[in-house]
Design a protein around this motif. Structure first.
Motif, PDB file in Angstrom:
ATOM      1  N   VAL A  68      -6.454   4.301  -3.079  1.00  0.00           N
ATOM      2  CA  VAL A  68      -6.056   2.896  -2.974  1.00  0.00           C
ATOM      3  C   VAL A  68      -6.955   2.223  -1.928  1.00  0.00           C
ATOM      4  CG1 VAL A  68      -4.224   1.260  -2.421  1.00  0.00           C
ATOM      5  CG2 VAL A  68      -3.666   3.400  -3.593  1.00  0.00           C
ATOM      6  N   VAL A 101       0.837  -1.204   0.000  1.00  0.00           N
ATOM      7  CA  VAL A 101       0.000   0.000   0.000  1.00  0.00           C
ATOM      8  C   VAL A 101       0.871   1.253   0.000  1.00  0.00           C
ATOM      9  CG1 VAL A 101      -1.630   1.371   1.360  1.00  0.00           C
ATOM     10  CG2 VAL A 101      -2.005  -1.077   1.058  1.00  0.00           C
ATOM     11  N   THR A 129      -5.906   6.524   0.919  1.00  0.00           N
ATOM     12  CA  THR A 129      -6.055   5.091   1.179  1.00  0.00           C
ATOM     13  C   THR A 129      -7.330   4.847   1.981  1.00  0.00           C
ATOM     14  OG1 THR A 129      -4.722   5.196   3.208  1.00  0.00           O
ATOM     15  CG2 THR A 129      -3.564   4.706   1.143  1.00  0.00           C
ATOM     16  N   LYS A 185       0.360   3.862  -3.221  1.00  0.00           N
ATOM     17  CA  LYS A 185      -0.208   5.207  -3.102  1.00  0.00           C
ATOM     18  C   LYS A 185       0.685   6.286  -3.703  1.00  0.00           C
ATOM     19  CE  LYS A 185       1.469   6.135   1.616  1.00  0.00           C
ATOM     20  NZ  LYS A 185       1.044   6.340   3.021  1.00  0.00           N
ATOM     21  N   HIS A 240      -7.792  -1.166   0.127  1.00  0.00           N
ATOM     22  CA  HIS A 240      -7.046  -2.381   0.477  1.00  0.00           C
ATOM     23  C   HIS A 240      -7.804  -3.192   1.519  1.00  0.00           C
ATOM     24  CE1 HIS A 240      -5.350  -0.356   4.158  1.00  0.00           C
ATOM     25  NE2 HIS A 240      -5.496   0.710   3.385  1.00  0.00           N
TER      26      HIS A 240
END
Length: 346
Positions: A81, A69, A198, A73, A83
């Motif tokens: 992103v 991650v 994220t 990003k 996840h």
């Protein structure tokens, strides 16, 4: 009166144009050993050419996702992103990962496109999800263009072992457009200055999955990976046996810093591992330099390498089909020529 009608028509067209949402692509990002697959980075480039937002989706085990991650990003072109972490996602089996994608794409989803590399894993996952959502999927595309005025997306993809190019248009009636990307057709996305947002997704646990991962067997080599190497040296059935294949090709590949490939005939004869096969039923490569040694040039092999920037062929048969696509051809005995090349390169 004419002026009034023209203004009314312009307003009607403006209203029709604005009813279609801007494209928003969801890219399924694959990773291994803490690194994003280069093929997924090519899929990201293809998604960015739609002209809208791009969101990446990562799934993996607790010890896999955090590091990936942090790298994802920073990739240019990614806006967000997503996840999800679960021990079930340590190996991306279609039956286990597909429910997560279905959840993300459930009613109210902002996504208009779902994209992935044309990898052995993703090309099993995406069609599965597309079928669940009752929409088609387009595979192995080499170009993409989205028309926001009609909300249609046009793709190009090779057919008949690359001898023809099919143009496919997904109309506005297809709510979510799924497609997989031929990685050699798009450059890999690179890190940028900005960082994407994220967001954590709760995993979708699958109880009693119909299939389970037993083990993964990977061929280890100090040479570059065949799928992304800038130079490839491939051998065919003319190399006689596995020992001759290695003794002839490996020194040349090492001198050039190249990956080693093989034709299907060489793989079927046991000269090389299946992971080295180049062609329609093997890997598709497009390196800066592709050397075909003792390869006749069957149509299935050409489908996997004819997009290479410079093709060099060595074959004793002057009528071998490989010479029709080669940029440089040498009619000679490879067992005499290759050792001489290695000596000069050294």
């Amino acid at each position: 009166m004419l002026r009034v009608r023209t203004a009314a028509l312009s307003k009607a067209l403006a209203r029709r144009y604005s009813t279609f949402p801007a494209p928003h692509a969801l890219v399924f990002l694959e990773h291994r050993d803490g690194e994003l697959d280069s093929a997924s980075l090519s899929a990201l480039t293809a998604a960015s050419r739609l002209g809208g937002k791009v969101t990446g989706l990562l799934a993996g085990a607790p010890d896999q996702v955090p590091g990936v991650v942090d790298k994802a990003k920073k990739i240019k072109g990614l806006d967000t992103v997503l996840h999800s972490v679960s021990s079930q996602y340590s190996t991306p089996l279609p039956e286990i990962v597909a429910p997560l994608l279905e959840k993300v794409l459930s009613s109210g989803s902002p996504f208009t496109h779902v994209v992935s590399a044309h990898s052995s894993s993703a090309k099993s996952i995406l069609p599965r999800v597309a079928a669940k959502l009752d929409v088609p999927a387009v595979s192995d595309i080499t170009s993409v263009e989205h028309d926001i005025s009609t909300n249609s997306t046009t793709f190009s993809r090779p057919i008949y072992a690359g001898n023809a190019i099919s143009t496919v248009r997904a109309s506005s009636s297809i709510s979510i457009k799924f497609f997989t990307v031929r990685s050699t057709a798009f450059p890999a996305a690179v890190p940028g200055e900005a960082e994407a947002e994220t967001e954590v997704l709760d995993p979708v646990e699958v109880s009693d999955p119909p299939s389970n991962h037993i083990s993964t067997s990977l061929s280890k080599s100090d040479r570059p990976d065949l799928g992304v190497a800038s130079r490839v040296v491939s051998g065919g059935r003319a190399l006689k046996n596995a020992e001759t294949f290695q003794a002839t090709l490996y020194p040349l590949a090492d001198a050039l810093g190249a990956a080693v490939g093989a034709s299907r005939a060489a793989v079927d004869a046991g000269y090389a591992d299946n992971s080295l096969q180049v062609g329609q039923t093997g890997k598709v490569v497009a390196p800066e330099l592709y050397m075909a040694l003792g390869i006749s040039g069957a149509i299935q092999h050409l489908a996997g390498m004819k997009d290479s920037k410079l093709i060099v062929a060595i074959n004793k048969d002057p009528d071998a089909p490989i010479f029709q696509v080669a940029d440089v051809g040498l009619v000679a005995d490879l067992f005499e020529v290759v050792p001489e090349m290695v000596e000069k390169l050294k």
